[in-house]
Scaffold this active site. Sequence first.
Site, short mmCIF file in Angstrom:
data_model
loop_
_atom_site.label_atom_id
_atom_site.label_comp_id
_atom_site.label_asym_id
_atom_site.label_seq_id
_atom_site.Cartn_x
_atom_site.Cartn_y
_atom_site.Cartn_z
N HIS A 159 6.16 -32.69 -27.06
CA HIS A 159 4.79 -32.37 -26.61
C HIS A 159 4.84 -31.36 -25.46
CE1 HIS A 159 6.14 -35.32 -23.67
NE2 HIS A 159 5.14 -34.96 -22.88
N ASP B 232 2.44 -30.97 -21.86
CA ASP B 232 1.65 -31.94 -21.12
C ASP B 232 0.15 -31.65 -21.23
OD1 ASP B 232 3.79 -33.52 -20.28
OD2 ASP B 232 4.31 -32.02 -18.77
N HIS C 143 8.75 -30.62 -24.56
CA HIS C 143 9.83 -31.50 -24.13
C HIS C 143 9.71 -32.87 -24.79
CE1 HIS C 143 6.53 -32.18 -21.31
NE2 HIS C 143 7.01 -33.39 -21.09
N ARG D 131 6.11 -37.36 -11.25
CA ARG D 131 5.82 -36.01 -11.75
C ARG D 131 4.62 -35.44 -11.03
NH1 ARG D 131 3.95 -35.34 -17.81
NH2 ARG D 131 1.96 -34.71 -16.91
C1 SIN Z 1 7.11 -36.46 -19.46
O1 SIN Z 1 6.70 -36.26 -20.60
O2 SIN Z 1 6.63 -35.92 -18.48
C2 SIN Z 1 8.31 -37.37 -19.27
C3 SIN Z 1 9.57 -36.61 -19.37
C4 SIN Z 1 10.76 -37.46 -19.01
O3 SIN Z 1 10.61 -38.62 -18.62
O4 SIN Z 1 11.88 -36.95 -19.13
#
Ligand code: SIN
Length: 277
Positions: A101, A103, A253, A268
Amino acid sequence: MPYETIEVSPISPALGAEISGVNLAEPLGNQAFSEIHDALMEHQVIFFRDQELTLDQHKDFGRRFGELHIHPAMPGPEGHPEILVIHTDENSKYAAGQGWHTDVSADIEPPMGSILHLHQVPESGGDTMFASMYAAYEALSDDMKSFLGDLQAHHESEHVHSRGYVSRSGKLRDGENAYPAALHPIVRTHPVTGRKGIYVNSGFTTRIEGLSATESRAVLDFLFKHIETPEFHCRFSWRNNSIAFWDNRCVQHRALWDYRPHVRSGHRVTVKGDRPV
Ligand code: SIN
């Protein structure tokens, strides 16, 4: 590109570079900021090691790149609505970001970038995979590029934000915008680099405008499979106090949850972006 204040070491040809020579807990000088920004534009996702950051220092670093985004469906810790907690332990039912995805692509103006700081990681496992949407686009035939170039796709969030990792919160950014939805071009031009990349993802993209349901499903399935090509990827192995900073405009990612019952935990900060064109 010459860098004077930081060292930049690429980790794969498609994308990804490790940055050293900077302490992100300290205010960033203009030259260091500009070089980190250049490295992000060049490598699409950048990584830092051994960074001990308070929540305020993490937010200050993010704010150098733009206003901070508040997640539509996940409240931050008390006093820090801009922080998204990423935490998995032996009792977790879900882990964040397990599918490919970008974000919050269902926002009308999706975030430009995300800065993930993990302060506790398992001894092994818990890597994050990244895929270059420039590389995925550039590998398509000219005819496919031109077909996709005229199309737009719907991105929706209710099916993501009303269940799974996100739904554990229950509090929303605001009543009207709890489950954003948007129509975005399938091929997006990066506002800084001018490069084109694929902008559909299996997390949020539900259908292609103007195609029949079967046509839309077939094209999306092709694209979701295409972006899984390993040559478009890099993979980051975390250590405690590592940071990954990815550009959501050209990168997807996927987080791996292969470390149960161990803990993986951090925060984050997400930087606002503009409407894809
Ligand atoms: C996310 O999608 O922000 C999580 C990524 C992660 O935990 O590596």
